[in-house]
Design an enzyme around this catalytic site. Structure first.
Site, PDB file in Angstrom:
ATOM      1  N   PHE A 402       7.273 -12.419   2.134  1.00 53.02           N
ATOM      2  CA  PHE A 402       8.107 -13.627   2.126  1.00 53.02           C
ATOM      3  C   PHE A 402       8.961 -13.718   0.854  1.00 53.02           C
ATOM      4  O   PHE A 402       9.224 -14.829   0.355  1.00 53.02           O
ATOM      5  CB  PHE A 402       7.276 -14.917   2.288  1.00 53.02           C
ATOM      6  CG  PHE A 402       6.024 -14.768   3.099  1.00 53.02           C
ATOM      7  CD1 PHE A 402       6.052 -14.120   4.330  1.00 53.02           C
ATOM      8  CD2 PHE A 402       4.807 -15.258   2.648  1.00 53.02           C
ATOM      9  CE1 PHE A 402       4.900 -13.973   5.078  1.00 53.02           C
ATOM     10  CE2 PHE A 402       3.648 -15.108   3.388  1.00 53.02           C
ATOM     11  CZ  PHE A 402       3.696 -14.457   4.606  1.00 53.02           C
ATOM     12  N   CYS A 403       9.378 -12.583   0.306  1.00 54.48           N
ATOM     13  CA  CYS A 403      10.206 -12.569  -0.925  1.00 54.48           C
ATOM     14  C   CYS A 403       9.483 -13.227  -2.090  1.00 54.48           C
ATOM     15  O   CYS A 403      10.132 -13.742  -2.999  1.00 54.48           O
ATOM     16  CB  CYS A 403      11.552 -13.276  -0.720  1.00 54.48           C
ATOM     17  SG  CYS A 403      12.649 -12.446   0.379  1.00 54.48           S
ATOM     18  N   ASN A 404       8.155 -13.270  -2.062  1.00 57.87           N
ATOM     19  CA  ASN A 404       7.403 -13.903  -3.152  1.00 57.87           C
ATOM     20  C   ASN A 404       6.305 -12.926  -3.597  1.00 57.87           C
ATOM     21  O   ASN A 404       5.131 -13.104  -3.289  1.00 57.87           O
ATOM     22  CB  ASN A 404       6.800 -15.225  -2.662  1.00 57.87           C
ATOM     23  CG  ASN A 404       6.172 -16.032  -3.804  1.00 57.87           C
ATOM     24  OD1 ASN A 404       5.681 -15.472  -4.783  1.00 57.87           O
ATOM     25  ND2 ASN A 404       6.175 -17.342  -3.665  1.00 57.87           N
TER      26      ASN A 404
END
Ligand SMILES: Cc1ncc(COP(=O)(O)O)c(C=O)c1O
Length: 484
Positions: A402-404
């Site tokens: 999740f781009c995290n």
């Protein structure tokens, strides 16, 4: 199972749910909205659970937006002719509406339109006056569009420090935070960035940190992209220096418009690295000099997405019509139920069939839930297989990191040594890397709720999840992972 039996089972489940969440009935207006304005979900048999990825728009938003475009003539706002003036008026009215929605005092805050939250974050990162000895402090739990600011900091000689989160809740140990906040370098510029709501775990990081950080001389950049769709951000009460958000996450339409809400005082400290059409009052060629435009336009490169700005106002009006508090109460009730269902999900031998990353109770969190399905022997079910089964059920979920990456590194207990030991070499595919560092899967599954989520969506999700009960292996023909 007969249709009658299935229906009565659904009714029983709903009755239990309503007994547990008596406040839910007060959100019935959103059921009506789902019926009148989101019919496309049910006609298409969709179970949409990716609101943190993108919100959904109500039909009425489109109708109203198209009506405005049909009935008016709008020109490029960078001029004074009648159609330009109409656009300028629309632009300024959208700016005022955004400030009003967030209760941001206009003498304290500017609303700057950007292409998205990332555009807002980039504006701050590239113009923050980092110098040698300055500090950029941020939480592990951040979207890559915040992590990327460290490259601006590094290029200008500032030091980047990460504040860790702790498993299993993925919250920051609050007793540690003061140690980081007091570690400033005197009169230097210090920027502290964190998300109001994690796009990974749904954790709400305290807004109280804003004043805490201010008292130690930090500017605060609040990433509100995942928070504002279902939570009230009151800038009359909280005073972050910079707030980044995307409107499509709040109400689905329009895409391509975000906002940087910035305190005028902090904005005055930013040093833009260039000028462009729209950001200046005048520029010359023979004398290489330019005069910046005052206020928000100085930060709006080129022509703003002016035809979509009426849709921002329409979207904000929709949220106000139902009330963010109502939307919040609804996703909290449905989210609590979903969280409990995932937490209690068991194989027939009693072993857990899922594991949750982040808080397992409903305090200080939003309706974004990260988890993985587990095989009966405790192995993580490959997220690519989950994607496949979800597609068969027409369930829209998010899988991966999740781009995290920071939240993922804590959730999956990946140490710095592991990452340093396993270089992501040129030409390496993500799959090779996942294998090289010994990860059990390519990430997690994320279910996120929003404006149009209803009881039936959660019921359908639980039915879909039952496919993973007693699952001992997955097929070998899963697609190659190409990105996190
Ligand atoms: C917390 C958070 N910050 C920033 C972003 C970036 O938003 P955008 O892609 O709209 O720029 C996202 C997107 O998912 C997000 O969830």
């Amino acid at each position: 199972m007969s249709a009658t039996h299935a229906t009565s089972e659904a009714r029983d489940a709903e009755a239990v749910f309503l007994r547990r969440h008596p406040d839910y009935e007060a959100t019935a207006a959103l059921d009506e909205l789902r019926r009148t304005d989101f019919g496309r979900l049910d006609h298409g048999g969709h179970v949409y659970l990716d609101y943190t990825g993108g919100g959904l728009y109500a039909d009425s938003q489109l109708v109203e937006h198209m009506r405005m475009l049909r009935e008016n003539v709008f020109g490029n706002p960078h001029s004074v002719n009648p159609t330009s003036a109409a656009s300028t008026e629309m632009l300024e009215s959208a700016r005022a509406r955004v400030l009003e929605f967030f209760n941001a005092p206009p003498d304290e805050y500017e609303a700057i339109f950007t292409p998205n939250a990332t555009g807002a974050l980039r504006l701050v990162g590239e113009a923050y006056p980092f110098r040698t000895g300055d500090r950029f402090l941020l939480t592990f739990d951040n979207h890559n569009s915040v992590n990327g600011i460290r490259e601006f900091a590094r290029a200008r000689g500032a030091e980047t420090t990460y504040v860790p989160s702790a498993a299993a809740d993925l919250r920051v140990d609050e007793s540690l935070l003061p140690r980081y906040l007091t570690d400033t370098a005197g009169e230097h510029h210090n920027l502290f960035a964190y998300p109001a709501q994690s796009n990974f775990s749904g954790v709400h990081h305290p807004l109280e940190w804003i004043e805490q950080a201010h008292s130690h001389g930090w500017h605060v950049l609040l990433d509100a992209a995942a928070f504002v769709p279902t939570n009230r951000l009151d800038l009359g009460r909280w005073h972050p220096d910079f707030v980044a958000l995307s409107f499509y996450k709040m109400f689905g339409w329009p895409t391509g418009v975000g906002c940087l809400l910035a305190r005028r005082e902090a904005l005055a400290k930013l040093e833009r690295p260039w000028f462009s059409g729209g950001t200046i009052v005048a520029a010359f060629v023979q004398r290489q000099y330019y005069q910046s435009a005052p206020g928000a336009p100085h930060f709006e490169d080129g022509t703003v997405n002016y035809l979509n700005l009426p849709a921002v106002q329409i979207g904000l009006d929709l949220l106000d019509r139902f009330g963010l508090e109502t939307i919040h109460a609804r996703v909290a009730a449905l989210g609590d139920w979903l969280l409990e269902a995932i937490g209690e999900f068991k194989h027939s031998d009693g072993s857990p069939a899922a594991t949750i990353y982040g808080p397992r109770s409903w305090e200080q969190r939003g309706a974004t839930i990260a988890f993985n399905f587990l095989h009966p022997d405790g192995r993580v079910v490959d997220e690519r297989y989950v994607d496949r089964v979800a597609s068969n059920h027409n369930v829209s979920l998010r899988t991966g990191c999740f781009c995290n990456p920071g939240a993922g590194e804590i959730a999956f207990t990946i140490s710095r040594e592991t990452l340093v030991g396993g270089e992501f070499g040129d030409g390496m595919a993500l799959d090779d890397y996942v294998r090289a560092i010994g990860l059990p899967s390519g990430g997690a599954i994320r279910a996120s709720l929003g404006l149009a989520t209803n009881f039936t969506d959660i019921r359908h999700f639980i039915k879909f999840a039952a496919e993973f009960i007693d699952l001992t292996h997955v097929p070998s023909d899963l697609p190659t992972r190409t990105a996190c």
